[in-house]
Write a protein that holds these residues in place. Sequence first.
Motif, mmCIF file in Angstrom:
data_model
loop_
_atom_site.group_PDB
_atom_site.id
_atom_site.type_symbol
_atom_site.label_atom_id
_atom_site.label_comp_id
_atom_site.label_asym_id
_atom_site.label_seq_id
_atom_site.Cartn_x
_atom_site.Cartn_y
_atom_site.Cartn_z
ATOM 1 N N PRO C 168 12.297 -3.810 29.633
ATOM 2 C CA PRO C 168 13.465 -3.072 29.885
ATOM 3 C C PRO C 168 13.116 -1.370 29.673
ATOM 4 C CG PRO C 168 14.507 -4.907 28.551
ATOM 5 C CD PRO C 168 12.620 -5.154 28.555
ATOM 6 N N ASN C 187 9.210 -13.485 33.515
ATOM 7 C CA ASN C 187 10.217 -12.510 33.034
ATOM 8 C C ASN C 187 11.470 -13.129 33.649
ATOM 9 O OD1 ASN C 187 9.336 -10.930 30.912
ATOM 10 N ND2 ASN C 187 8.192 -9.813 32.332
ATOM 11 N N GLN C 189 13.595 -15.025 33.252
ATOM 12 C CA GLN C 189 15.046 -15.356 32.370
ATOM 13 C C GLN C 189 14.804 -14.234 31.171
ATOM 14 O OE1 GLN C 189 15.053 -19.809 31.688
ATOM 15 N NE2 GLN C 189 16.551 -19.691 33.133
ATOM 16 N N ASN C 190 14.183 -13.333 31.369
ATOM 17 C CA ASN C 190 14.197 -12.224 30.362
ATOM 18 C C ASN C 190 15.378 -11.358 30.772
ATOM 19 O OD1 ASN C 190 13.826 -9.738 28.977
ATOM 20 N ND2 ASN C 190 11.544 -9.701 29.288
ATOM 21 N N TYR C 191 16.737 -11.808 30.225
ATOM 22 C CA TYR C 191 17.789 -11.123 30.611
ATOM 23 C C TYR C 191 17.950 -9.791 30.599
ATOM 24 C CZ TYR C 191 18.307 -16.171 31.015
ATOM 25 O OH TYR C 191 18.165 -17.583 31.130
ATOM 26 N N HIS C 192 17.555 -9.114 29.446
ATOM 27 C CA HIS C 192 17.718 -7.726 29.320
ATOM 28 C C HIS C 192 17.045 -6.890 30.295
ATOM 29 C CE1 HIS C 192 18.985 -8.701 25.077
ATOM 30 N NE2 HIS C 192 19.839 -7.877 25.276
ATOM 31 N N TYR C 223 22.601 -12.246 37.545
ATOM 32 C CA TYR C 223 22.467 -11.190 36.740
ATOM 33 C C TYR C 223 22.097 -9.783 36.959
ATOM 34 C CZ TYR C 223 22.300 -13.601 31.955
ATOM 35 O OH TYR C 223 22.462 -14.213 30.914
#
Lengths: 338, 338, 338, 338
Positions: C168, C187, C189-192, C223
């Motif tokens: 991020p 990434n 599912q790298n939610y940030h 998302y």
Amino acid sequence: MILVMKKGATQEMVQRMVQRVESMGLKAHVIVGTELTVIAAIGDDRNVKKESFESCEEVERLVPILAPYKVASRETKPDATVVKVRDLVVGGGHIGVIAGPCSVESEEQIILAAKKVKEAGAKALRGGAYKPRTSPYAFQGMKEEGLKLLAAARDVTGLAVVTEVMTPHHVETVVKYADVLQVGARNMQNYHLLQAVGETRTPVLLKRGLSSTMEEFLLAAEYILDQGNQQVMLCERGIRTFETHTRFTLPLASVPYLKQKTHLPVVIDPSHGTGIASLVPPMCRAAVACGADGLIVEVHPDPKEAISDASQTISPEVFAEALVECRRVAHALGFTMD
Amino acid sequence: MILVMKKGATQEMVQRMVQRVESMGLKAHVIVGTELTVIAAIGDDRNVKKESFESCEEVERLVPILAPYKVASRETKPDATVVKVRDLVVGGGHIGVIAGPCSVESEEQIILAAKKVKEAGAKALRGGAYKPRTSPYAFQGMKEEGLKLLAAARDVTGLAVVTEVMTPHHVETVVKYADVLQVGARNMQNYHLLQAVGETRTPVLLKRGLSSTMEEFLLAAEYILDQGNQQVMLCERGIRTFETHTRFTLPLASVPYLKQKTHLPVVIDPSHGTGIASLVPPMCRAAVACGADGLIVEVHPDPKEAISDASQTISPEVFAEALVECRRVAHALGFTMD
Amino acid sequence: MILVMKKGATQEMVQRMVQRVESMGLKAHVIVGTELTVIAAIGDDRNVKKESFESCEEVERLVPILAPYKVASRETKPDATVVKVRDLVVGGGHIGVIAGPCSVESEEQIILAAKKVKEAGAKALRGGAYKPRTSPYAFQGMKEEGLKLLAAARDVTGLAVVTEVMTPHHVETVVKYADVLQVGARNMQNYHLLQAVGETRTPVLLKRGLSSTMEEFLLAAEYILDQGNQQVMLCERGIRTFETHTRFTLPLASVPYLKQKTHLPVVIDPSHGTGIASLVPPMCRAAVACGADGLIVEVHPDPKEAISDASQTISPEVFAEALVECRRVAHALGFTMD
Amino acid sequence: MILVMKKGATQEMVQRMVQRVESMGLKAHVIVGTELTVIAAIGDDRNVKKESFESCEEVERLVPILAPYKVASRETKPDATVVKVRDLVVGGGHIGVIAGPCSVESEEQIILAAKKVKEAGAKALRGGAYKPRTSPYAFQGMKEEGLKLLAAARDVTGLAVVTEVMTPHHVETVVKYADVLQVGARNMQNYHLLQAVGETRTPVLLKRGLSSTMEEFLLAAEYILDQGNQQVMLCERGIRTFETHTRFTLPLASVPYLKQKTHLPVVIDPSHGTGIASLVPPMCRAAVACGADGLIVEVHPDPKEAISDASQTISPEVFAEALVECRRVAHALGFTMD
């Protein structure tokens, strides 16, 4: 093959392995690295019991170098094998199309299906008379009666007949009616069946097992070729993966990969490969675009009424339209597709 | 089953589906949701051609509710099936151990193996006479000669004999020598073979196919049970996944899962399940700890000299030690293991 | 959702579940079958803690009916989203091509690469400045220096710049140089990170995680969309399966499947999808044939000298030839591809 | 590494490869076989851009010989790493147990959970404050408020706190409250996060990515170790396979395999590994039996009311009983488990 010795293997251990390698008629070549020692074993080790090395404590692992299949290999026979039977031509730049219902259900159904798929451009009729079914409670096929109906459909349309044989003692019967013997995915490693179809001189459509590697697939073909039957088509029909939105995962990269490794033609089954009727036409086009030599498609005069595989079966109209587009793609790329 | 209708399905479409459901002898129940409409079809739909609904345009998807297997189900027969043959007892709290070489190689080898595994605590001897091999160039087994040697080893030791049958027309021969018929992983969906072993009254060890779901596994057992042979052991031997550090991935959760769903005993094969000799003893212990009813282990008097599966074969000494630990685990948890 | 009750669930248990369902603002509908009872819960349950039902002893299983994603859904927005940035147009019948080296290595390399891929017909340049690498010992990218070189290549050629953002706090920097932000497979599912790129108004190329389901993929897109960034391209780059002859398995059926479910454009990455340079051109053609909206291809002026992904990188000459064939396929099927 | 040259590679091609190998500071050793030529490249090639060889036309394939990880390797540090924090001891024959709810939901819930799991024998409390959720519409955790509640539960019970950190800029905050930083499966290859936790001196529980190979898993650990943080626990939590009867497939052979390859302790998560509460206790026992150094289990005072992961969460009573049995297994095998 290459033997990687365990870290800390003594010179004596290495020497013992060298002797073992040489006792098998191979030449051993020792390479001492900065951390590990490896032994290169030189010679044709296809008939050597290689696995036994892996149980030697001093061996970390064994790396095979030669491909285990020979007769199926492009290196053995550089020119493409073309399978020809009646008007069906598969391979060597010709794209052959096989279509029809999952199961033979009745005379009316199979003859109507044959006429319709022929009209659309198919050169062969598929249809199951003996059906391998996951459940013992599901419809198991019309058996020899079904074979007779397939032959009747051939008489009417001239289409070649492609049908599955499930067990060695059926080969004698099926071969009387079929132009192409299909070995199903569940039977790809049914070695007695492979040998039995290998002993005939009827072309074989060998489906990939749903969790088979390419090596296992080519070795299964090798079982057939080894019996003297050279007319083998390899059929990619999708593999089992974690994906659940499609019935199987259709890895189209199998097409160019196989065509580099083997001289045998490659046929794509987009019906089983996706399990969803609406995905069949785009996958037909994609198969043609990446060089497939053939297609095998489930088509039923009335998909809603199909006894088996209904969800992945398309209608003759959708099939005809799909072939029109496939032909456009084929011609744009210089392939022959009638 | 539940039919989920496509978004925007008209009342007329819903009505048509209701008629279709009822024409199959089921009762239809329509539930109108805020976004979608579903139809619940009530009744035993195991013999209904459910798939055909999936090809109806107005149906988004079909959700089966009933398990497709019946005879194998714990609901049908709540008490555990115990397989007993000679001194081998598998199931009902008894952990039975089967061990021996991958292949029968010679009289000396198989008799020595039998003596050694018996000493360690095995109650049955495994050994392949007919060998399914990936490559046509690999050793294919000693065939009937191998069966005779297994019988000789039984005469000497009293161990029950477990051996693989690969094709229906071998059943008649194998059944003369074997106490347990093994159906291999590659043949789990060889339905003619399943029926053939189902027609005997010899116990069957059915190995899970390497990409079979639990439903397919239980339906394969159902094929055998359906023929009247009730003595079926289910054998988890590892599945094919993306993992390459082990030969297969051994999903031990199969043990408690299967024991909830079926009355049939569950046997673990840690040799094929891992493919690595040093992982076999810990996986034996884990299998016992999670409730397995039996173990089948590849043991060879001299693993390095094994003709096949050498890398996953353990010595009689390692095997004996593994069983000592397994017994400790079994007894700590209240299971019987001699 | 549908709750399937355990066999033998009492009326009281059913009643308790009904209350639980209704306490969540849903309507409950009980259907008593011949063997089992099911409860249909009616209403939008996307925000309901559905999982909690699965821990109720009386519930056998829960069957979700509604798709969990909304904004990405084709039902929410029936017309195709077209991503346009500089000359790159992806979607709505336009096939856009992104190409370039795996990593930015030097000014000379990236500018030469940009000129070559532009000549061949690409409209955007890919190149990694921040590189996610499996090993801490591998080259980690030129970082901001690399971004500057990408911008320089854009100045020279006019190509749009596509580059990966890994974390991020890099978004602020990367967005200054990039025309498209790539979120890599690792990434997905790298939610940030998804939220951070969602807060920008720069188009995003979201790669499918290598073991993600289609639902997870669309929820990851959700998302981003949920933050107000509507310019999202979905990129299928291959999944991890048991296959080892290719680096990953490229499931092209994702293309038509996704295009049915979502309005977002779908891009294929045949380089990662196969891992083998010689398979890239046929997979490009297949992607176009089945309806992909874009291609992203690894091209290096001198593949042998590429610092990363060399084995799957093609030369500008091979790339140019592949695009000629892709154009033929596209035009044969009525797609626009410059 | 070993380079296998293409069939028919000329002497000149071989010579060119030899030069390339030597230009990288390695020694080349040519072995001419009967069918193929291979080149053994000798020396530490971990920092060499090996991949570039695969794009050379004359190279058939490249076989790495050395493991790519170093610091995590058992060869580098033969004695087991033991992670100790408060009363939790994991490794070196000690089995440590971590338990608690999926998410921190309220002060009451987390303190009750902490007391209950302590009573049963857990030495650490797990609980998510920052929750990675597949859907943007799902509960995302109580964040710093949740961390404070975890610290409060530690004050009451003395249990060590294990909680997940999702993104690098949270590390500073999480480290103030946590005794162990958990890196989740979705983040196993989030390299900036690995580096950030590696810079702390707080122990790390690194979960295996759901489609990660063992090499990738150990290389992820290597990223952390490489920053100087030596207190790393590896957590096997199940992988994604074709199996759908369990949420993931739990490959327990990871335990003995990892313990051979690395000195780091191995923890099993049977809750995510199965996704089904009734399978958790048998998998706990199996994990202990095959040598796991620790367990991490989802336990909630009232599983039915759990906000997340309810279906795989067990009650304190079931958990206590499971640990009684685990202890019996542990003691039978000579492990320490309080």
